[in-house]
Write a protein that holds these residues in place. Sequence first.
Motif, short mmCIF file in Angstrom:
data_model
loop_
_atom_site.label_atom_id
_atom_site.label_comp_id
_atom_site.label_asym_id
_atom_site.label_seq_id
_atom_site.Cartn_x
_atom_site.Cartn_y
_atom_site.Cartn_z
N ASN A 87 -17.81 -4.76 -61.04
CA ASN A 87 -17.47 -5.63 -62.16
C ASN A 87 -17.52 -4.82 -63.45
O ASN A 87 -17.54 -3.59 -63.40
N GLU A 88 -17.58 -5.50 -64.60
CA GLU A 88 -17.53 -4.78 -65.89
C GLU A 88 -18.81 -4.02 -66.19
O GLU A 88 -18.82 -3.12 -67.02
N LYS A 89 -19.90 -4.31 -65.50
CA LYS A 89 -21.18 -3.65 -65.79
C LYS A 89 -21.50 -2.52 -64.81
O LYS A 89 -22.21 -1.59 -65.16
N GLN A 90 -20.98 -2.60 -63.59
CA GLN A 90 -21.36 -1.63 -62.55
C GLN A 90 -20.28 -1.53 -61.48
O GLN A 90 -19.66 -2.52 -61.13
N VAL A 116 -22.25 3.55 -60.40
CA VAL A 116 -22.05 3.90 -61.81
C VAL A 116 -22.24 2.62 -62.62
O VAL A 116 -21.69 1.58 -62.27
N PHE A 117 -23.02 2.74 -63.69
CA PHE A 117 -23.26 1.56 -64.51
C PHE A 117 -23.30 1.91 -65.99
O PHE A 117 -23.44 3.08 -66.35
N ARG A 118 -23.14 0.88 -66.81
CA ARG A 118 -23.19 1.02 -68.27
C ARG A 118 -24.47 0.39 -68.79
O ARG A 118 -24.87 -0.68 -68.33
N LYS A 122 -23.56 3.58 -72.81
CA LYS A 122 -23.61 4.89 -72.14
C LYS A 122 -23.39 4.66 -70.65
O LYS A 122 -23.68 3.59 -70.13
N TYR A 123 -22.90 5.70 -69.97
CA TYR A 123 -22.61 5.61 -68.54
C TYR A 123 -23.65 6.40 -67.76
O TYR A 123 -24.05 7.49 -68.17
N TYR A 124 -24.04 5.85 -66.60
CA TYR A 124 -25.03 6.49 -65.74
C TYR A 124 -24.54 6.45 -64.30
O TYR A 124 -23.86 5.52 -63.89
N LEU A 125 -24.94 7.46 -63.54
CA LEU A 125 -24.64 7.54 -62.12
C LEU A 125 -25.95 7.62 -61.36
O LEU A 125 -26.88 8.31 -61.79
N GLN A 126 -26.01 6.92 -60.26
CA GLN A 126 -27.18 6.97 -59.38
C GLN A 126 -26.65 7.21 -57.98
O GLN A 126 -25.78 6.49 -57.51
N SER A 127 -27.17 8.27 -57.30
CA SER A 127 -26.59 8.66 -56.02
C SER A 127 -27.62 9.37 -55.14
O SER A 127 -28.52 10.05 -55.63
N ASN A 128 -27.41 9.22 -53.83
CA ASN A 128 -28.24 9.95 -52.87
C ASN A 128 -27.76 11.38 -52.66
O ASN A 128 -28.41 12.14 -51.95
N ILE A 129 -26.61 11.74 -53.25
CA ILE A 129 -26.10 13.10 -53.06
C ILE A 129 -26.02 13.91 -54.36
O ILE A 129 -25.72 15.08 -54.33
N ILE A 141 -28.61 9.19 -63.83
CA ILE A 141 -28.27 10.43 -64.55
C ILE A 141 -27.15 10.07 -65.54
O ILE A 141 -26.15 9.46 -65.14
N ARG A 142 -27.30 10.48 -66.75
CA ARG A 142 -26.29 10.18 -67.78
C ARG A 142 -24.99 10.93 -67.49
O ARG A 142 -25.01 12.12 -67.17
N LEU A 143 -23.90 10.23 -67.60
CA LEU A 143 -22.57 10.80 -67.38
C LEU A 143 -21.88 11.04 -68.72
O LEU A 143 -22.08 10.30 -69.68
#
Length: 147
Positions: A87-90, A116-118, A122-129, A141-143
């Motif tokens: 959606n618009e947030k994630q 990926v979320f806002r 600001k944009y952030y990524l959260q990942s297992n890799i 992590i900030r994108l």
Amino acid sequence: MKKIFLILSLLSIISCKSLPEGSSKDSETSIHTQWKGDYSISHDFGKLDENSEMTLDYGLTITKDSCTFWGLGYKTFFTDVCSITGNEKQIIVKYIKQIEGSPMSNHPPTDTLAVVFRKDRKYYLQSNIVPNKDWQYNTPIRLKKKS
């Protein structure tokens, strides 16, 4: 009897008009358009030895029609085709297939590449890799984003 039939007919027309227009493909395109751009993360871990730098770069490219997720650097080399939902947030970045990479440095098989979320514009990524600068995984992590 005719009155009931007329009322039911009118209710069904009103109900149909209140349904959202477009298909799921349209909402998918809308999500792609909203999140469209190039996102990147770059980590510099310093020198590995006197001849080598230890860097890691990751990127996510979302266009109207496609999604690509890649990693390049220390023990990392892959490019994946992906899909997004959200959606618009994630958004959730889902693995479809690898199009480039090395079996020695690919990420392990996974269904979800990243979230990926806002937050606060600001944009952030959260990942297992994708690790953060402290080699911790699944942490925000900030994108950087280029449109």
